[in-house]
Motif scaffolding. Structure first.
Motif, PDB file in Angstrom:
ATOM      1  N   HIS A 116       0.813  -1.217   0.000  1.00 21.25           N
ATOM      2  CA  HIS A 116       0.000   0.000   0.000  1.00 21.25           C
ATOM      3  C   HIS A 116       0.847   1.268   0.000  1.00 21.25           C
ATOM      4  O   HIS A 116       0.327   2.367  -0.181  1.00 21.25           O
ATOM      5  N   ARG A 117       2.167   1.122   0.182  1.00 24.06           N
ATOM      6  CA  ARG A 117       3.039   2.299   0.275  1.00 24.06           C
ATOM      7  C   ARG A 117       3.838   2.567  -1.002  1.00 24.06           C
ATOM      8  O   ARG A 117       4.527   3.586  -1.090  1.00 24.06           O
ATOM      9  N   ASN A 161      -3.594  -0.627  -9.783  1.00 26.31           N
ATOM     10  CA  ASN A 161      -3.536  -1.559  -8.657  1.00 26.31           C
ATOM     11  C   ASN A 161      -2.290  -2.421  -8.770  1.00 26.31           C
ATOM     12  O   ASN A 161      -1.696  -2.544  -9.846  1.00 26.31           O
TER      13      ASN A 161
END
Length: 465
Positions: A407-408, A446
């Motif tokens: 997510h980073r 994504n």
């Protein structure tokens, strides 16, 4: 199963749950106490009413016995008095000093005589499915103790009515508590709605719109309104700081880019014409050129991000066929990299509306990222397909990214492997720029990755029919 999954789980630590539970417990305790008190009060009232009747009979009985005793024997006088006072609801029996029954009602139940330890205080017993209020009082005739008179009153009808009232009261109390809890829960939910709205505003506000935020709760409680006003002022201040920071970043990047480009040019010119330079000097100049170019690239990336944050990034949107554009991008990438890049087209002539140059920048950045973090003997695969949107998947067989860090990867200056990024000249801004450009063109990006198994970056854009 789909409907069950949509049901919101109860948050036992939420203010709403705690307030509802607290008020519900207080309401239950309050109404329950009132119902218990009414129950106790009605029971006492029932006993007191019959006790008064018993006391009235007890006061009258000796007088009637004395009158009959003047005409007949004492035992006959007691029996006649009992007969006159008895009916199907009031039974009497008399025990002499020897504890023998010498007079009783005609409807007398033998089981009554077996009851022991009767006192002048009435008590309720159940006999043959009937409720009886029974007491025993000492009988004095002409100020002389002659035995004990026992009185039994049938209070079955009154007890049934009392039980019915108690059941009705209990049901009414439970219903009232349930309605009150539901009403209180709804009221608390409605009262806490402004706080939920504030949370949604704070959660969804973007950095570039901090100064435009407006939180209006005119009909809310004064405490909530004050919180909203304070939060709005804080967001405006943050917006001003963000704007100043972006302006500073843009100005510094713009001002430094030109002199650094000139310096890089002079260093490269010196390196090309430096026949008299030693190998150490040439190596030092090569390092200086590399770092200057890297710094220029960093400034270019910072300028792109600053423009994206301020909404000033220029987009020339047009309808393109992704298949043709990807082939062109692959050809450009293979000019600088000796790596096999395979194109897998599951659908042909996929149309989207994007800025072609920015789209090339996105794909080249992702391809370059895949090449940098993949072993030299592995291929890069690009898959084109469409479902409800156009989908571009870039697969590599590289080092992968742990789930906790995925997510980073789109954060600015974040690097999964600091040493490796430094060696490859990465600035930590490439994926942040990619995400900004994709978002600006109404797309999404994504990542799916597993350590040592590679990564898949998926870019989606609205499909043009």
């Amino acid at each position: 199963m789909a409907n069950i999954s949509k049901v919101k789980a109860i948050d036992f630590n939420s203010l709403r749950f705690r307030l509802t539970l607290g008020v519900a417990l207080l309401s239950t305790l309050g109404l329950g106490s009132v119902a218990f008190w009414i129950n106790w009060k009605m029971q006492n009232l029932l006993i007191m009413t019959h006790k008064q009747t018993v006391n009235s009979v007890a006061n009258r009985f000796p007088h009637d016995v004395e009158i009959y005793s003047e005409m007949v024997s004492l035992e006959m006088g007691i029996q006649k008095t009992i007969k006159n006072l008895s009916d199907h609801k009031n039974l009497f029996w008399f025990k002499n000093k020897n504890n023998l029954i010498i007079a009783k009602s005609s409807y007398f139940y033998p089981q009554l005589a077996n009851i022991e330890h009767l006192s002048s205080t009435p008590k309720v017993i159940i006999l043959n499915q009937n409720y009886w209020l029974i007491c025993g009082i000492p009988l004095n005739i002409n100020q002389k103790f002659i035995g004990h008179l026992y009185i039994a009153q049938n209070i079955t009808n009154e007890q049934i009515l009392f039980s019915y009232l108690i059941r009705s009261l209990t049901i009414a109390t439970i219903v009232a508590i349930a309605i009150m809890i539901m009403a209180i829960a709804y009221y608390i939910y409605y009262s806490l709605k402004p706080l939920e709205k504030i949370c949604n505003v704070a959660e969804n506000i973007s950095a570039e719109k901090l100064k435009e935020v407006s939180i209006n709760f005119n009909n809310s409680p004064s405490e909530v309104k004050k919180l909203a006003q304070t939060l709005e002022k804080m967001l405006i201040r943050l917006g001003q700081s963000w704007e100043n920071q972006q302006q500073l970043l843009s100005n510094v990047s713009h001002e430094l880019r030109t002199p650094l480009t000139i310096i890089s040019g002079y260093l490269q010119s010196t390196l090309r014409r430096g026949e008299n330079l030693t190998s150490i000097q040439k190596e030092a100049l090569s390092v200086a050129v590399s770092e200057a170019n890297r710094t220029v690239q960093l400034l270019e990336d910072l300028l792109d991000l600053a423009r994206a944050d301020n909404g000033n990034i220029q987009m020339q949107l047009e309808i393109v066929i992704v298949n043709d554009l990807i082939r062109e991008i692959i050809a450009m990438a293979q000019q600088y990299r000796t790596r096999n890049i395979n194109l897998i087209e599951k659908n042909m002539n996929i149309k989207i509306k994007v800025d072609p140059n920015r789209f090339k920048q996105i794909c080249l950045n992702l391809i370059d990222n895949a090449i940098k973090y993949s072993p030299e003997n592995t291929d890069i695969n690009i898959i084109l397909k469409h479902d409800k949107s156009a989908i571009i998947e870039i697969h590599d067989q590289g080092i992968g990214i742990p789930l906790a860090l995925q997510h980073r990867v789109f954060e600015r200056f974040y690097r999964v492997d600091e040493a490796r990024n430094r060696d490859t000249g990465g600035t930590g801004l490439g994926l942040a720029i990619v995400k900004s450009l994709v978002t600006t063109m109404n797309g999404t990006i994504n990542l799916i990755s597993q350590p040592e198994k590679g990564s898949i970056f998926t870019v989606s854009f609205p499909l043009i029919e």
